[in-house]
Design a protein around this motif. Structure first.
Motif, PDB file in Angstrom:
ATOM      1  N   UNK A  46      -8.798  -0.872  -3.730  1.00 30.84           N
ATOM      2  CA  UNK A  46      -8.060   0.290  -4.223  1.00 30.84           C
ATOM      3  C   UNK A  46      -8.828   1.587  -4.036  1.00 30.84           C
ATOM      4  N   UNK A  47     -10.127   1.492  -3.777  1.00 38.45           N
ATOM      5  CA  UNK A  47     -10.941   2.687  -3.556  1.00 38.45           C
ATOM      6  C   UNK A  47     -10.966   3.121  -2.099  1.00 38.45           C
ATOM      7  N   UNK A  48     -10.362   2.317  -1.243  1.00 35.80           N
ATOM      8  CA  UNK A  48     -10.370   2.602   0.194  1.00 35.80           C
ATOM      9  C   UNK A  48      -8.970   3.016   0.647  1.00 35.80           C
ATOM     10  N   UNK A  49      -8.754   4.307   0.955  1.00 33.41           N
ATOM     11  CA  UNK A  49      -7.431   4.777   1.368  1.00 33.41           C
ATOM     12  C   UNK A  49      -6.861   4.004   2.553  1.00 33.41           C
ATOM     13  N   UNK A  50      -7.729   3.604   3.481  1.00 32.32           N
ATOM     14  CA  UNK A  50      -7.270   2.865   4.658  1.00 32.32           C
ATOM     15  C   UNK A  50      -6.744   1.489   4.260  1.00 32.32           C
ATOM     16  N   UNK A  51      -7.405   0.847   3.303  1.00 36.96           N
ATOM     17  CA  UNK A  51      -6.974  -0.460   2.822  1.00 36.96           C
ATOM     18  C   UNK A  51      -5.628  -0.371   2.114  1.00 36.96           C
ATOM     19  N   UNK A  52      -5.452   0.651   1.291  1.00 38.08           N
ATOM     20  CA  UNK A  52      -4.191   0.857   0.574  1.00 38.08           C
ATOM     21  C   UNK A  52      -3.065   1.146   1.563  1.00 38.08           C
ATOM     22  N   UNK A  53      -3.336   2.013   2.533  1.00 39.48           N
ATOM     23  CA  UNK A  53      -2.330   2.357   3.536  1.00 39.48           C
ATOM     24  C   UNK A  53      -1.944   1.143   4.373  1.00 39.48           C
ATOM     25  N   UNK A  54      -2.927   0.287   4.657  1.00 39.18           N
ATOM     26  CA  UNK A  54      -2.664  -0.919   5.439  1.00 39.18           C
ATOM     27  C   UNK A  54      -1.714  -1.857   4.707  1.00 39.18           C
ATOM     28  N   UNK A  55      -1.912  -2.006   3.397  1.00 38.84           N
ATOM     29  CA  UNK A  55      -1.034  -2.856   2.599  1.00 38.84           C
ATOM     30  C   UNK A  55       0.386  -2.306   2.576  1.00 38.84           C
ATOM     31  N   UNK A  56       0.517  -0.998   2.336  1.00 38.06           N
ATOM     32  CA  UNK A  56       1.841  -0.371   2.293  1.00 38.06           C
ATOM     33  C   UNK A  56       2.550  -0.508   3.639  1.00 38.06           C
ATOM     34  N   UNK A  57       1.802  -0.328   4.719  1.00 35.78           N
ATOM     35  CA  UNK A  57       2.380  -0.435   6.059  1.00 35.78           C
ATOM     36  C   UNK A  57       2.823  -1.865   6.349  1.00 35.78           C
ATOM     37  N   UNK A  58       2.028  -2.841   5.908  1.00 35.10           N
ATOM     38  CA  UNK A  58       2.366  -4.246   6.103  1.00 35.10           C
ATOM     39  C   UNK A  58       3.685  -4.585   5.415  1.00 35.10           C
ATOM     40  N   UNK A  59       3.819  -4.170   4.153  1.00 32.05           N
ATOM     41  CA  UNK A  59       5.040  -4.462   3.396  1.00 32.05           C
ATOM     42  C   UNK A  59       6.252  -3.772   4.026  1.00 32.05           C
ATOM     43  N   UNK A  60       6.053  -2.534   4.454  1.00 32.82           N
ATOM     44  CA  UNK A  60       7.154  -1.788   5.060  1.00 32.82           C
ATOM     45  C   UNK A  60       7.655  -2.477   6.330  1.00 32.82           C
ATOM     46  N   UNK A  61       6.730  -2.913   7.174  1.00 27.49           N
ATOM     47  CA  UNK A  61       7.108  -3.530   8.442  1.00 27.49           C
ATOM     48  C   UNK A  61       7.695  -4.932   8.252  1.00 27.49           C
ATOM     49  N   UNK A  62       7.147  -5.697   7.310  1.00 24.69           N
ATOM     50  CA  UNK A  62       7.584  -7.079   7.120  1.00 24.69           C
ATOM     51  C   UNK A  62       8.873  -7.184   6.305  1.00 24.69           C
ATOM     52  N   UNK A  63       9.007  -6.317   5.280  1.00 24.17           N
ATOM     53  CA  UNK A  63      10.113  -6.474   4.347  1.00 24.17           C
ATOM     54  C   UNK A  63      10.976  -5.231   4.157  1.00 24.17           C
ATOM     55  N   UNK A  64      10.396  -4.059   4.397  1.00 22.95           N
ATOM     56  CA  UNK A  64      11.160  -2.824   4.244  1.00 22.95           C
ATOM     57  C   UNK A  64      11.344  -2.365   2.814  1.00 22.95           C
ATOM     58  N   UNK A  65      10.843  -3.121   1.844  1.00 19.69           N
ATOM     59  CA  UNK A  65      10.990  -2.750   0.434  1.00 19.69           C
ATOM     60  C   UNK A  65       9.961  -3.519  -0.385  1.00 19.69           C
ATOM     61  N   UNK A  66       9.854  -3.136  -1.665  1.00 16.16           N
ATOM     62  CA  UNK A  66       9.022  -3.865  -2.623  1.00 16.16           C
ATOM     63  C   UNK A  66       9.827  -3.989  -3.915  1.00 16.16           C
ATOM     64  N   UNK A  67       9.935  -5.204  -4.449  1.00 18.47           N
ATOM     65  CA  UNK A  67      10.722  -5.431  -5.660  1.00 18.47           C
ATOM     66  C   UNK A  67       9.891  -5.372  -6.936  1.00 18.47           C
ATOM     67  N   UNK A  68       8.649  -5.789  -6.850  1.00 17.38           N
ATOM     68  CA  UNK A  68       7.838  -5.869  -8.062  1.00 17.38           C
ATOM     69  C   UNK A  68       6.378  -5.541  -7.765  1.00 17.38           C
ATOM     70  N   UNK A  69       5.840  -4.636  -8.562  1.00 19.05           N
ATOM     71  CA  UNK A  69       4.421  -4.298  -8.479  1.00 19.05           C
ATOM     72  C   UNK A  69       3.794  -4.532  -9.853  1.00 19.05           C
ATOM     73  N   UNK A  70       2.838  -5.448  -9.902  1.00 16.38           N
ATOM     74  CA  UNK A  70       2.083  -5.715 -11.128  1.00 16.38           C
ATOM     75  C   UNK A  70       0.670  -5.194 -10.905  1.00 16.38           C
TER      76      UNK A  70
END
Length: 238
Positions: free
Chosen positions: A35-59
């Motif tokens: 969570x302290x690495x902007x590149x790591x956070x952006x990579x996760x968001x990009x992965x979800x966007x490309x694979x699923x196009x949405x997110x239903x639940x964030x814990x």
């Protein structure tokens, strides 16, 4: 119904995630998240966007700290704890909010504590992100100058308490800003984990029960609620 779920901090404390699927290709392993690495956070968001196009639940679970680490009250420890438990969580949340808004039944659950470090963080109507950031920066400045006690900050566990209080306040702001997302918070109470050398009251299974219930609640359920497992009471966030 196929739901896309992200759980942060799931490798420590009460966070345990088991991914299974009856069919091949249903389960996905995300890249490791820092969570302290902007590149790591952006990579996760990009992965979800490309694979699923949405997110239903964030814990969102903050980074676990050993009791002996929490007891350290130096400036470097304070900066690191707030950087993870407040700024890091905020960074991840902001990166994934656009994907949550694409869901028809979005949920956001924050694991909290019941702390309120400063009166201005309890002023629901006057809360802004800028004000929370200002309080956090003020705390770090006072720590650096050795003025915590004279400025009215908590004497014991101040780092942890301020980081959690800031996150509580930020969750209140999110609740008001995103009414289309069910945003709730929960304090699991004193749970037996490695953090407190297994000296808590509740088992890990029991501690995880409330966050799971909030995450899986049906459509039309409550939003803006802070559930405390310490006193078994619900507190309205907004």
């Amino acid at each position: 119904m196929f739901r896309v779920v992200v759980v942060t901090g799931a490798n420590k404390g009460i966070g345990v995630v088991v991914v299974t699927g009856a069919n091949k290709g249903i389960g996905y392993m995300f890249p490791s998240l820092d969570v302290m690495d902007p590149a790591s956070v952006a990579s996760l968001a990009d992965f979800i966007k490309k694979q699923f196009g949405k997110l239903d639940l964030l814990v969102v679970g903050s980074k676990a700290k050993m009791l002996k680490e929490i007891l350290k009250e130096g400036y470097e420890q304070s900066e690191a704890c707030l950087g993870t438990n407040y700024y890091g969580v905020k960074h991840v949340t902001k990166a994934l909010l656009p994907l949550l808004q694409k869901s028809n039944s979005a949920r956001l659950v924050n694991l909290m504590s019941h702390e309120r470090a400063k009166e201005e963080l309890g002023d629901v109507n006057g809360l802004t992100e800028e004000k929370v950031d200002e309080v956090v920066k003020g705390f770090l400045k006072d720590v650096k100058e050795g003025l915590q006690e004279s400025k009215g900050w908590p004497i014991n566990f101040s780092i942890y308490m301020v980081s959690k209080a800031a996150l509580n306040a930020y969750t209140r702001i999110l609740t008001k800003t995103y009414p289309n997302i069910a945003i709730n918070a929960v304090c699991p109470g004193s749970v037996k984990t490695y953090i407190n050398y297994n000296c808590g009251i509740a088992t890990v299974k029991k501690g995880a029960k409330s966050p799971v219930m909030l995450a899986l609640m049906p459509d039309g359920g409550p939003s803006g609620i802070f559930y405390s497992c310490i006193n078994r009471k619900n507190v309205v966030l907004i």
